[in-house]
Design an enzyme around this catalytic site. Sequence first.
Site, PDB file in Angstrom:
ATOM      1  N   ASP A   1       0.801  -1.228   0.000  1.00 33.21           N
ATOM      2  CA  ASP A   1       0.000   0.000   0.000  1.00 33.21           C
ATOM      3  C   ASP A   1       0.836   1.281   0.000  1.00 33.21           C
ATOM      4  O   ASP A   1       0.336   2.353   0.323  1.00 33.21           O
ATOM      5  CB  ASP A   1      -0.955   0.014   1.196  1.00 33.21           C
ATOM      6  CG  ASP A   1      -0.240  -0.004   2.537  1.00 33.21           C
ATOM      7  OD1 ASP A   1       0.986  -0.218   2.556  1.00 33.21           O
ATOM      8  OD2 ASP A   1      -0.907   0.188   3.566  1.00 33.21           O
ATOM      9  N   GLU A   2       2.102   1.169  -0.386  1.00 34.59           N
ATOM     10  CA  GLU A   2       2.981   2.339  -0.436  1.00 34.59           C
ATOM     11  C   GLU A   2       3.897   2.264  -1.650  1.00 34.59           C
ATOM     12  O   GLU A   2       4.378   1.185  -1.997  1.00 34.59           O
ATOM     13  CB  GLU A   2       3.881   2.418   0.802  1.00 34.59           C
ATOM     14  CG  GLU A   2       3.212   2.845   2.078  1.00 34.59           C
ATOM     15  CD  GLU A   2       4.227   3.002   3.197  1.00 34.59           C
ATOM     16  OE1 GLU A   2       4.003   3.821   4.090  1.00 34.59           O
ATOM     17  OE2 GLU A   2       5.262   2.302   3.168  1.00 34.59           O
TER      18      GLU A   2
END
Length: 422
Positions: free
Chosen positions: A112-113
């Site tokens: 998620d990054e």
Amino acid sequence: MNFTKATNSDRVIFLIDFDAFFASCHIIENPSYKNQKIAVAYSEKFSIITAASYAAREFGVKAGMTAFNALKSCPDLVLVKPNFSLYSKVSKMVFEFFHDTYSKKIELASIDECYLDVTTEYKKYGSVEKMAQHILDSVSEKFNITCSIGISTNKFLAKVSSERNKPNGFYRILPSEIKKKLWPLDVLKMFGVGQKTKIILDKLGIKTIGDLANSNKNTVIEALNKSGLILWNRSNGIDPSELNADFADLKSFGAEVTFYTPTQNIGELEQYLYDMAFTVKNKLESRNLSCKTIAVLIKYQDEKLSKKKTSMQQTVEMPISTLEQIFAIAKNNFYSLWNGAEIRLVGVRATNTSKEYNVKEQQTFLQPKKNNSNIETIVDNINNQINIEKLLTGTNLQIKIDEEKRTSKFQKGEFDSDKRRS
């Protein structure tokens, strides 16, 4: 403003962090969750919340809590079972969008990054801030999720910045703003500083990032070895690390989860292994691949082991691709590897891949074809046609039965505390 000239840097780095990512993915899948208080966790007393929607956070629900305590804080909380196939699908979709739309220089930091180097791209949008806002608006409109963006001239400062204006916002720390925006922060806000490192820094009288930046560099190195130099440099805004812009990372055949609160819960860990094996199977299937090697990765809570992931892999003679084969090997690897200590991260990966049609040709030539070799494909096709999981393999059925038993006990308040090894 010409950002690179004003900052005396030849780089503009974004760190894009999806907000409440796991929870957001479930909202994408089921829009009725959008304004509900939801949390991602298995349905048993000591399951750990891995993500919570912002609606749930307003009632004190947060990652790291047990499901039991979360429900005490928020009785109408909806628990949603983790779905790693869904997370991987959404992550891949959004990262590819960033790569195709904003910058080819992208590093995947986690599911998620990601980091984006937009040094040569931001001028198209008028300014760095306008580009950041364009990304926020596009992600919200196209994917119905939100993200937060940290802006700076290196990866470390961008990472710290990304935590300062959540959700759905951006924040900037320039080299000239370090004293004002970075130094007042607690040292725990630095990536790479945990509780045990903080204890060592406390003994040196270091409480804030500014204290660290203004301390004697050699003293810090003596106390923390090589990591001391890295932390001292970062506290002064120095991070020369380049982006690992290998977009092939999107093609990796693996999944992993980080627990905000470490766990020894055997039932929960096996469920995560099963779900991650399912994700690996889907990734292989989508590219018509099989694999010969399955690896399990573990990161322990203990600081001596937390800086690295221990792993164990098993290679089989003939390539495999079914869920039951992948799960069986992953489970065996896990129990061979796990020393019983608290686990911070666990993952499953497949390597040594080959094209499925080649595998089928080899099997036909070398050994009799098994009648049930395509059973999972048949099951998947039927379930996809009726758009619901009605047909199950034996392994999947047993997992389902166990989960329903746990869910029923959980809803009735019937818990078996002995199942928790902690």
